[in-house]
Structures are given as structure tokens and as C-alpha cells.
Scaffold this active site. Structure first.
Site, PDB file in Angstrom:
ATOM      1  N   ASP A  69       0.762  -0.931  -0.100  1.00  0.00           N
ATOM      2  CA  ASP A  69      -0.015  -0.070   0.107  1.00  0.00           C
ATOM      3  C   ASP A  69       0.751   1.262  -0.067  1.00  0.00           C
ATOM      4  O   ASP A  69       1.909   1.388   0.757  1.00  0.00           O
ATOM      5  CB  ASP A  69      -0.959  -0.154   1.157  1.00  0.00           C
ATOM      6  N   TYR A 143       1.626   8.437 -10.305  1.00  0.00           N
ATOM      7  CA  TYR A 143       2.219   9.755 -10.151  1.00  0.00           C
ATOM      8  C   TYR A 143       3.707  10.012 -10.509  1.00  0.00           C
ATOM      9  O   TYR A 143       4.375  10.953 -10.371  1.00  0.00           O
ATOM     10  CB  TYR A 143       2.304   9.994  -8.708  1.00  0.00           C
TER      11      TYR A 143
END
Ligand code: IMP
Length: 188
Positions: A69, A143
Site C-alpha cells: 500500500d 504519479y
């Protein structure tokens, strides 16, 4: 060199698996892939999210697994999007983030790798400091086109050695040390 076929990366994101496989290969650990949709709880703690996901992944697969995560934390936005990075990427994306960031561009990527098997639940975290670029540069996933790691002038999408310095690399390195030691002490 250890060649293991009994560790799986559970994710719905093939980009993460490709990078994790490449990184763990360099430590002599062979990583399989299980594409599963996992329960994701709402929490401000990446570790809580990761550990819940890992337990869910183990209960669905019944195999020793790791899950990951991540979050992108932007200083001037008080850590936003942080644990909501995935949702924010899907909704406002890199264009939206660039609009929100002003002159203060400091940010960090955080990765949590959680291992789960029948008996063990263990998490490893790492962070990588950097800045948000002024525009998107390079063709990468997530990103990558807007994150410039510390001591670099290029974004993650432009550099060739992302897998040698990323948040993912650092967390997986910690995991590898622990995992190889665990295997050795169990005589495998
Ligand atoms: P999650 O761990 O799948 O919730 O990911 C959080 C968000 O961060 C997702 O939108 C990912 O695309 C993004 N992300 C995580 N790691 C990276 C990376 O190495 N490069 C670019 N985006 C990333």
C-alpha cells in the site's frame, strides 16, 4: 541464491508487480502474481489498510503473500492525498494535483509492504523524499510523471534507475532481509 516459487504479490496493479518482481529478483527471491480485488478499509493509517488487505489476500489465496500500500504525501497540502492517493489519482489525476500545489513543492512517497501467511503478519515501511514537478514529464504510470526524487532533476517517469531508489525498493529491501532470514531459520 534462493529461488522460491511460493511467494505471491497480490494486487490489481500490474505496474507495481512488475517493479516488485524486478526488485525481488535482484535479491534472489522469485515472486508470483495473483490478481485479486481486495477489501480496502478507510483509514488514515497506511499500515492498518495494508494489514487488512494482506489478511484478506491470504484468506482468499491460502498462499504466503505480500501486498503493498502506498501514498503520496504533499507537505504544503498537509500530507494530502496520503492514504487517499489511489482515489485522488482516479478522480483529479496528475493535472489536478499540479493545480493544487503552489510554490512549496516538497513531497514524499511512502510504501508499506505487508507479508502474511498462516502464522505471520509483518509489515515493512519506507519513504522517499522528493518534490512535485511543475509539469508532467515523461511517460510513466500513476504519479511517476510529477514526482522528482531527492537528488535528481528528473521525474520517476524519466529516470532509468527508479527500481534502485524508489520507496518500493527501500521497503522491499527491508522485507527481503527479514524474509531470507526467516527462510534460513526455518531450514529452507
Ligand atoms: P495504492 O497503494 O494502490 O492505494 O496506491 C496509491 C496510489 O499511489 C495509486 O494511485 C498509485 O498509482 C500511486 N503510486 C504508488 N506507487 C507509485 C509509484 O511508484 N509511482 C507512481 N504512482 C504510484
Amino acid at each position: 541464491m534462493h529461488k522460491l516459487f511460493d511467494l505471491y504479490f497480490v494486487s490489481s496493479n500490474p505496474h507495481k508487480y512488475k517493479e516488485a518482481k524486478n526488485i525481488l529478483d535482484s535479491f534472489g527471491i522469485k515472486l508470483g502474481f495473483l490478481k485479486l480485488d481486495l477489501e480496502e478499509i478507510q483509514s488514515t493509517s497506511l499500515k492498518d489498510i495494508a494489514e487488512k488487505k494482506a489478511k484478506d489476500a491470504f484468506s482468499k489465496s491460502k498462499k504466503p503473500i505480500i501486498i503493498e500500500d502506498d501514498g503520496l504525501f504533499i507537505d504544503s497540502l498537509n500530507g494530502f492525498p496520503g492514504p487517499y492517493s489511489s482515489y485522488v489519482f482516479k478522480t483529479i489525476g496528475n493535472k489536478g494535483i499540479l493545480k493544487l500545489v503552489s510554490s512549496k513543492r516538497k513531497a514524499k512517497f511512502v510504501s508499506i509492504i505487508t507479508y502474511c501467511d498462516k502464522k505471520t503478519l509483518e509489515s515493512f515501511d519506507a519513504k522517499l523524499d522528493g518534490i512535485i514537478s511543475k509539469s508532467q514529464k515523461g511517460k510513466g504510470w500513476g504519479y511517476d510523471p510529477i514526482f522528482i526524487p531527492k537528488n535528481s532533476r528528473k521525474t520517476f517517469a524519466e529516470i532509468e534507475n527508479k527500481n534502485k531508489l524508489s520507496h518500493r525498493f527501500k521497503a522491499l529491501k527491508k522485507f527481503s532481509n527479514w524474509y531470507l532470514h526467516k527462510l534460513e531459520s526455518s531450514g529452507r
